[in-house]
Design an enzyme around this catalytic site. Structure first.
Site, PDB file in Angstrom:
ATOM      1  N   ASN A  62       0.836  -1.205   0.000  1.00 55.85           N
ATOM      2  CA  ASN A  62       0.000   0.000   0.000  1.00 55.85           C
ATOM      3  C   ASN A  62       0.867   1.250   0.000  1.00 55.85           C
ATOM      4  O   ASN A  62       1.969   1.262   0.556  1.00 55.85           O
ATOM      5  CB  ASN A  62      -0.992  -0.003   1.172  1.00 55.85           C
ATOM      6  CG  ASN A  62      -0.344  -0.129   2.536  1.00 55.85           C
ATOM      7  OD1 ASN A  62       0.710  -0.750   2.680  1.00 55.85           O
ATOM      8  ND2 ASN A  62      -0.959   0.456   3.542  1.00 55.85           N
ATOM      9  N   ILE A  63       0.338   2.280  -0.641  1.00 61.43           N
ATOM     10  CA  ILE A  63       1.039   3.564  -0.737  1.00 61.43           C
ATOM     11  C   ILE A  63       0.047   4.648  -0.343  1.00 61.43           C
ATOM     12  O   ILE A  63      -0.990   4.806  -1.016  1.00 61.43           O
ATOM     13  CB  ILE A  63       1.516   3.827  -2.176  1.00 61.43           C
ATOM     14  CG1 ILE A  63       2.219   2.597  -2.738  1.00 61.43           C
ATOM     15  CG2 ILE A  63       2.349   5.114  -2.243  1.00 61.43           C
ATOM     16  CD1 ILE A  63       3.569   2.736  -3.283  1.00 61.43           C
ATOM     17  N   GLU A  64       0.344   5.344   0.726  1.00 57.98           N
ATOM     18  CA  GLU A  64      -0.587   6.372   1.211  1.00 57.98           C
ATOM     19  C   GLU A  64      -0.159   7.754   0.734  1.00 57.98           C
ATOM     20  O   GLU A  64       0.916   7.939   0.145  1.00 57.98           O
ATOM     21  CB  GLU A  64      -0.672   6.292   2.740  1.00 57.98           C
ATOM     22  CG  GLU A  64      -1.224   4.946   3.177  1.00 57.98           C
ATOM     23  CD  GLU A  64      -1.464   4.825   4.677  1.00 57.98           C
ATOM     24  OE1 GLU A  64      -1.004   5.697   5.437  1.00 57.98           O
ATOM     25  OE2 GLU A  64      -2.118   3.841   5.064  1.00 57.98           O
ATOM     26  N   CYS A 120      -4.424   0.712  -2.164  1.00 56.62           N
ATOM     27  CA  CYS A 120      -4.210  -0.541  -1.432  1.00 56.62           C
ATOM     28  C   CYS A 120      -3.110  -1.388  -2.091  1.00 56.62           C
ATOM     29  O   CYS A 120      -2.903  -1.326  -3.310  1.00 56.62           O
ATOM     30  CB  CYS A 120      -5.477  -1.379  -1.442  1.00 56.62           C
ATOM     31  SG  CYS A 120      -6.839  -0.685  -0.520  1.00 56.62           S
ATOM     32  N   GLU A 129      -3.173  -4.528  -2.733  1.00 56.45           N
ATOM     33  CA  GLU A 129      -3.681  -5.486  -3.719  1.00 56.45           C
ATOM     34  C   GLU A 129      -3.779  -4.847  -5.100  1.00 56.45           C
ATOM     35  O   GLU A 129      -3.396  -5.434  -6.114  1.00 56.45           O
ATOM     36  CB  GLU A 129      -5.072  -6.001  -3.322  1.00 56.45           C
ATOM     37  CG  GLU A 129      -5.093  -6.795  -2.035  1.00 56.45           C
ATOM     38  CD  GLU A 129      -5.364  -5.933  -0.804  1.00 56.45           C
ATOM     39  OE1 GLU A 129      -4.856  -4.793  -0.742  1.00 56.45           O
ATOM     40  OE2 GLU A 129      -6.088  -6.404   0.088  1.00 56.45           O
ATOM     41  N   CYS A 185     -10.292  -5.146   0.749  1.00 61.21           N
ATOM     42  CA  CYS A 185     -11.431  -4.216   0.737  1.00 61.21           C
ATOM     43  C   CYS A 185     -12.289  -4.459  -0.506  1.00 61.21           C
ATOM     44  O   CYS A 185     -11.888  -5.152  -1.447  1.00 61.21           O
ATOM     45  CB  CYS A 185     -10.930  -2.771   0.782  1.00 61.21           C
ATOM     46  SG  CYS A 185     -10.391  -2.142  -0.818  1.00 61.21           S
ATOM     47  N   CYS A 200     -10.801  -3.523  -4.008  1.00 61.37           N
ATOM     48  CA  CYS A 200      -9.799  -4.495  -4.489  1.00 61.37           C
ATOM     49  C   CYS A 200     -10.483  -5.776  -4.950  1.00 61.37           C
ATOM     50  O   CYS A 200     -10.078  -6.381  -5.950  1.00 61.37           O
ATOM     51  CB  CYS A 200      -8.783  -4.790  -3.394  1.00 61.37           C
ATOM     52  SG  CYS A 200      -7.689  -3.398  -3.062  1.00 61.37           S
TER      53      CYS A 200
HETATM   54  N1  THU Z   1      -5.302  -1.341   2.714  1.00 56.57           N
HETATM   55  C1  THU Z   1      -4.785  -2.205   1.808  1.00 56.57           C
HETATM   56  O1  THU Z   1      -3.656  -2.036   1.316  1.00 56.57           O
HETATM   57  N2  THU Z   1      -5.553  -3.266   1.446  1.00 56.57           N
HETATM   58  C2  THU Z   1      -6.800  -3.522   1.901  1.00 56.57           C
HETATM   59  O2  THU Z   1      -7.450  -4.441   1.448  1.00 56.57           O
HETATM   60  C3  THU Z   1      -7.371  -2.679   2.939  1.00 56.57           C
HETATM   61  C4  THU Z   1      -6.605  -1.469   3.312  1.00 56.57           C
HETATM   62  C5  THU Z   1      -4.487  -0.185   3.093  1.00 56.57           C
HETATM   63  C6  THU Z   1      -5.012   1.139   2.632  1.00 56.57           C
HETATM   64  C7  THU Z   1      -4.413   2.058   3.649  1.00 56.57           C
HETATM   65  O3  THU Z   1      -3.106   2.410   3.238  1.00 56.57           O
HETATM   66  C8  THU Z   1      -4.306   1.223   4.915  1.00 56.57           C
HETATM   67  O4  THU Z   1      -4.397  -0.125   4.493  1.00 56.57           O
HETATM   68  C9  THU Z   1      -5.388   1.507   5.945  1.00 56.57           C
HETATM   69  O5  THU Z   1      -6.648   1.430   5.400  1.00 56.57           O
END
Ligand code: THU
Length: 160
Positions: free
Chosen positions: A62-64, A73, A75, A112, A115
């Protein structure tokens, strides 16, 4: 009126080591990918790894972003990277895991909804069931042999 129910079969392995060797290796790479996660806001570090029909493995995380919805996300980062690098190659399996800086995650992390919807299309394009494996930092692994077990009442392009 009649009542109906949707059955979502899945397998549970008590630990990663119990998975078939190829899948255990994919999950190991997903764990490794959590270390590349850029998650300064949630501190929730997600890693994913896909195995393609040509034997290639692509990992992602994941990259915020400070503008929260701009992040993505693990995935989708991983699936899109695999589609960009190996267009037209079928997906066989996807492993997902996470660790958090604030608590121990010892149950499987479920992808989620957004995804899952991307997984639907990936599976359709692949013309074979997509195996999705989910684990926490430790603990049991849930294995879904096909996206239908994860997404009841799939939205498909046939509706368009
Ligand atoms: N996140 C994912 O990478 N995959 C998921 O299926 C659910 C959430 C990440 C998004 C965000 O960077 C962090 O988790 C918190 O929601």
């Amino acid at each position: 009126m009649r009542k109906e129910q949707f059955i979502c079969p899945y397998k549970v392995y008590d630990s990663m080591e119990e998975l078939p060797p190829q899948d255990a290796e994919l999950m190991r790479l997903a764990h490794e990918a959590t270390n590349n996660s850029y998650a300064p806001y949630s501190k929730f570090h997600v890693g994913a790894a896909v195995r393609l029909a040509n034997g290639e493995i692509v990992t992602g995380n994941n990259i915020e972003n400070a503008a929260y919805p701009s992040g993505l996300c693990a995935e989708r980062v991983t699936m899109f990277a695999a589609m960009a690098k190996y267009p037209g190659v079928a997906f066989e399996a996807l492993a997902v895991t996470a660790h958090s800086a604030t608590k121990m995650i010892d149950e499987p992390v479920a992808p989620c909804g957004a995804c899952r919807q991307v997984m639907v299309e990936v599976e359709q394009l692949s013309k074979q069931p997509l195996r999705v494996m989910c684990q926490g930092e430790t603990g049991p692994v849930m294995v879904f042999d096909g996206i239908e077990s994860l997404v009841p009442f799939i939205f498909l392009d046939k509706f368009l």
